[in-house]
Design a protein around this motif. Structure first.
Motif, PDB file in Angstrom:
ATOM      1  N   ILE A 162       1.106  20.174  21.396  1.00 16.92           N
ATOM      2  CA  ILE A 162       1.900  18.977  21.117  1.00 16.92           C
ATOM      3  C   ILE A 162       2.701  18.576  22.350  1.00 16.92           C
ATOM      4  O   ILE A 162       2.789  17.391  22.695  1.00 16.92           O
ATOM      5  N   VAL A 163       3.280  19.557  23.025  1.00 17.03           N
ATOM      6  CA  VAL A 163       4.035  19.295  24.254  1.00 17.03           C
ATOM      7  C   VAL A 163       3.133  18.658  25.303  1.00 17.03           C
ATOM      8  O   VAL A 163       3.511  17.684  25.977  1.00 17.03           O
ATOM      9  N   PHE A 164       1.925  19.183  25.454  1.00 14.36           N
ATOM     10  CA  PHE A 164       0.979  18.658  26.437  1.00 14.36           C
ATOM     11  C   PHE A 164       0.624  17.206  26.127  1.00 14.36           C
ATOM     12  O   PHE A 164       0.600  16.352  27.024  1.00 14.36           O
ATOM     13  N   ILE A 165       0.355  16.901  24.856  1.00 17.60           N
ATOM     14  CA  ILE A 165      -0.013  15.536  24.476  1.00 17.60           C
ATOM     15  C   ILE A 165       1.133  14.564  24.729  1.00 17.60           C
ATOM     16  O   ILE A 165       0.941  13.467  25.271  1.00 17.60           O
ATOM     17  N   LEU A 166       2.350  14.966  24.367  1.00 16.51           N
ATOM     18  CA  LEU A 166       3.515  14.106  24.596  1.00 16.51           C
ATOM     19  C   LEU A 166       3.731  13.843  26.083  1.00 16.51           C
ATOM     20  O   LEU A 166       3.980  12.707  26.498  1.00 16.51           O
ATOM     21  N   CYS A 167       3.636  14.894  26.885  1.00 13.14           N
ATOM     22  CA  CYS A 167       3.842  14.756  28.331  1.00 13.14           C
ATOM     23  C   CYS A 167       2.754  13.904  28.967  1.00 13.14           C
ATOM     24  O   CYS A 167       3.021  13.094  29.866  1.00 13.14           O
ATOM     25  N   PHE A 168       1.511  14.069  28.504  1.00 12.91           N
ATOM     26  CA  PHE A 168       0.408  13.290  29.055  1.00 12.91           C
ATOM     27  C   PHE A 168       0.557  11.813  28.700  1.00 12.91           C
ATOM     28  O   PHE A 168       0.345  10.933  29.547  1.00 12.91           O
ATOM     29  N   MET A 169       0.948  11.516  27.461  1.00 14.94           N
ATOM     30  CA  MET A 169       1.182  10.129  27.060  1.00 14.94           C
ATOM     31  C   MET A 169       2.347   9.526  27.826  1.00 14.94           C
ATOM     32  O   MET A 169       2.289   8.366  28.259  1.00 14.94           O
ATOM     33  N   THR A 170       3.404  10.307  27.998  1.00 10.09           N
ATOM     34  CA  THR A 170       4.557   9.838  28.775  1.00 10.09           C
ATOM     35  C   THR A 170       4.172   9.549  30.208  1.00 10.09           C
ATOM     36  O   THR A 170       4.618   8.555  30.807  1.00 10.09           O
ATOM     37  N   LEU A 171       3.318  10.392  30.783  1.00  9.57           N
ATOM     38  CA  LEU A 171       2.849  10.199  32.154  1.00  9.57           C
ATOM     39  C   LEU A 171       2.088   8.890  32.294  1.00  9.57           C
ATOM     40  O   LEU A 171       2.305   8.131  33.259  1.00  9.57           O
TER      41      LEU A 171
ATOM     42  N   VAL B 277       2.348  18.704  32.800  1.00  6.14           N
ATOM     43  CA  VAL B 277       0.913  18.700  32.505  1.00  6.14           C
ATOM     44  C   VAL B 277       0.195  19.776  33.304  1.00  6.14           C
ATOM     45  O   VAL B 277      -0.619  20.550  32.758  1.00  6.14           O
ATOM     46  N   LEU B 278       0.500  19.857  34.602  1.00  7.80           N
ATOM     47  CA  LEU B 278      -0.137  20.881  35.445  1.00  7.80           C
ATOM     48  C   LEU B 278       0.291  22.282  35.019  1.00  7.80           C
ATOM     49  O   LEU B 278      -0.521  23.219  35.064  1.00  7.80           O
ATOM     50  N   GLY B 279       1.548  22.417  34.610  1.00 14.70           N
ATOM     51  CA  GLY B 279       2.015  23.717  34.155  1.00 14.70           C
ATOM     52  C   GLY B 279       1.301  24.171  32.893  1.00 14.70           C
ATOM     53  O   GLY B 279       0.918  25.342  32.762  1.00 14.70           O
ATOM     54  N   ASN B 280       1.103  23.230  31.952  1.00 13.86           N
ATOM     55  CA  ASN B 280       0.400  23.567  30.718  1.00 13.86           C
ATOM     56  C   ASN B 280      -1.076  23.857  30.959  1.00 13.86           C
ATOM     57  O   ASN B 280      -1.678  24.683  30.259  1.00 13.86           O
ATOM     58  N   LEU B 281      -1.681  23.184  31.951  1.00 16.16           N
ATOM     59  CA  LEU B 281      -3.102  23.394  32.218  1.00 16.16           C
ATOM     60  C   LEU B 281      -3.367  24.649  33.050  1.00 16.16           C
ATOM     61  O   LEU B 281      -4.287  25.418  32.760  1.00 16.16           O
TER      62      LEU B 281
ATOM     63  N   TYR C 113      15.879  25.978  34.699  1.00 15.83           N
ATOM     64  CA  TYR C 113      14.431  25.755  34.679  1.00 15.83           C
ATOM     65  C   TYR C 113      13.857  26.277  33.366  1.00 15.83           C
ATOM     66  O   TYR C 113      14.188  27.376  32.922  1.00 15.83           O
ATOM     67  N   SER C 114      13.002  25.462  32.757  1.00 11.31           N
ATOM     68  CA  SER C 114      12.352  25.859  31.501  1.00 11.31           C
ATOM     69  C   SER C 114      10.915  26.283  31.793  1.00 11.31           C
ATOM     70  O   SER C 114      10.084  25.432  32.140  1.00 11.31           O
ATOM     71  N   PRO C 115      10.591  27.564  31.687  1.00 10.98           N
ATOM     72  CA  PRO C 115       9.217  28.010  31.934  1.00 10.98           C
ATOM     73  C   PRO C 115       8.234  27.517  30.882  1.00 10.98           C
ATOM     74  O   PRO C 115       7.027  27.501  31.115  1.00 10.98           O
TER      75      PRO C 115
END
Length: 308
Positions: free
Chosen positions: A4-13, A72-76, A155-157
Motif C-alpha cells: 500500500i505504501v509503494f502504491i501511494l508513493c508511486f501515485m504521488t510521484l 519507491v526505490l527503497g521499497n523496490l 529517518y524512517s527505514p
C-alpha cells in the motif's frame, strides 16, 4: 502494508511530476510575458505574485517528487537514504510550504493597500513585493531551523525518507504554527479589516471606486478559497496526528497518505490560481488560442499551395 505504501508513493510521484512540469511551464510563460510586455503597475505586481507562487509550487512539488522517488526505490531495492541530505530535504520542505502561504498573504496585503490605505504608496510598490518574499524566506529558514537544532528530524527505514514524527508534539506544533498557522491568522485579519472598512464607509463612493473595491474583495475571497483548499486537503494529516498523539505511535501509512493529498492540493493551487487571476488567465488563453490557430493556418496555406 508495504505494498500500500509503494502504491501511494508511486501515485504521488506521478502526480508530483506532472504538476511540476505544468507549474514550470506556466512560470516560463509568466516570465516571458512580464519581460516582453509593458504592463501597468498593478498588473506587474500581480504577475510578480504569480511568479512567486509558481516558483514555490515548482520547488516544493519537485522536492516532494524526489522524496517519493527515494521511497519507491527503497521499497523496490531496499536502498538506504539516511544522510544529511535527507534531513535537509525535510527542513527545506517546511520552508517552502511556509513561504507559499506567505505568498498568499502578500496578495491580500496588496489588496489591503488598494482598498483601505490607498494613500500609503509603499503598500502598492513594485519593489516591496520583490523584497518581501526574500525576507519571508529568510525568516522561515531561521524559524524552521529550531526543529533541526532539536534533532527532531528522524529517518524512517520503513518509508525511506526523513520526517518529524507526530509523537514529537512540540516540533509538530511549531511547524504547524509557522508553516501555515500564522499566515492564516494574518489572512483572516486582513479580510476582516477590509470587510469592516467597506461596511463603515459613510460617504457613498463613486461607481468606479465601488467597482474596484468590490473586485478587490472578490479577489481576497478567492485567495481564501485557495488557502481553504490547502487546509482541507491537510485534514488527513491532522487525523493521523491525533491518532499518533493518542496511541503515541507513528502509523506507517501516515506520511504516504499526507504526501498524496498534498500533491493533489498543489494541482488545485496551480489551476485555481489561473482561474481566479484574470491577468494570468488571459496569458494562458492567449497561448491556447495561438496553439490552436497556428496549425489551422498552416493547413490552409498547404491546401492553397496544392491547388495551385
Amino acid at each position: 502494508m508495504n505494498q500500500i505504501v509503494f502504491i501511494l508513493c508511486f501515485m504521488t510521484l506521478i502526480i508530483c511530476s506532472l504538476t511540476c512540469l505544468f507549474s514550470c511551464g506556466i512560470l516560463i510563460c509568466i516570465i516571458h510575458h512580464l519581460y516582453y510586455n509593458r504592463l501597468q503597475q498593478e498588473d506587474r505586481i500581480i504577475i510578480i505574485h504569480c511568479i512567486n507562487i509558481y516558483s514555490l509550487v515548482s520547488a516544493y512539488i519537485g522536492l516532494l517528487a524526489v522524496i517519493n522517488i527515494q521511497s519507491v526505490l527503497g521499497n523496490l531495492y531496499g536502498y538506504d537514504f539516511n544522510s544529511s541530505w535527507c534531513i535537509f530535504s525535510e527542513y527545506l520542505i517546511s520552508i517552502l510550504i511556509s513561504s507559499l502561504y506567505w505568498a498568499f498573504v502578500n496578495q491580500t496585503l496588496f489588496r489591503l493597500g488598494r482598498v483601505v490605505y490607498p494613500t500609503i504608496r509603499w503598500l502598492q510598490s513594485y519593489r516591496l513585493y520583490i523584497i518581501l518574499p526574500l525576507i519571508e524566506l529568510i525568516s522561515s529558514c531561521i524559524l524552521m531551523s529550531l526543529v533541526v537544532f532539536l534533532h527532531n528530524v528522524v529517518y524512517s527505514p520503513e518509508n525511506y525518507y526523513c520526517f518529524v514524527p507526530f509523537t514529537r508534539v512540540f516540533s509538530e506544533l511549531w511547524l504547524a504554527l509557522h508553516s501555515y498557522g500564522s499566515q492564516i491568522g494574518v489572512l483572516l485579519f486582513i479580510y476582516i479589516r477590509i470587510t469592516i472598512f467597506l461596511r463603515r464607509q459613510t460617504n457613498t463612493p463613486t461607481l468606479v471606486v465601488k467597482q474596484r473595491q468590490d473586485r478587490d474583495l472578490l479577489i481576497i475571497r478567492r485567495i481564501l478559497i485557495i488557502v481553504a483548499l490547502l487546509i482541507s486537503l491537510g485534514i488527513p494529516g491532522i487525523v493521523f496526528l491525533v491518532k499518533s498523539f493518542i496511541t503515541n505511535t507513528d502509523d506507517l501509512l501516515t506520511f504516504p497518505f499526507v504526501f498524496f493529498f498534498i500533491s493533489i492540493s498543489m494541482i488545485g493551487v496551480c489551476i485555481s490560481t489561473i482561474i481566479f487571476t484574470p491577468q494570468l488567465k488571459m496569458i494562458v488563453v492567449k497561448i491556447i488560442q495561438h496553439n490552436r490557430v497556428t496549425p489551422l493556418n498552416d493547413g490552409l496555406f498547404g491546401s492553397i499551395a496544392t491547388r495551385q
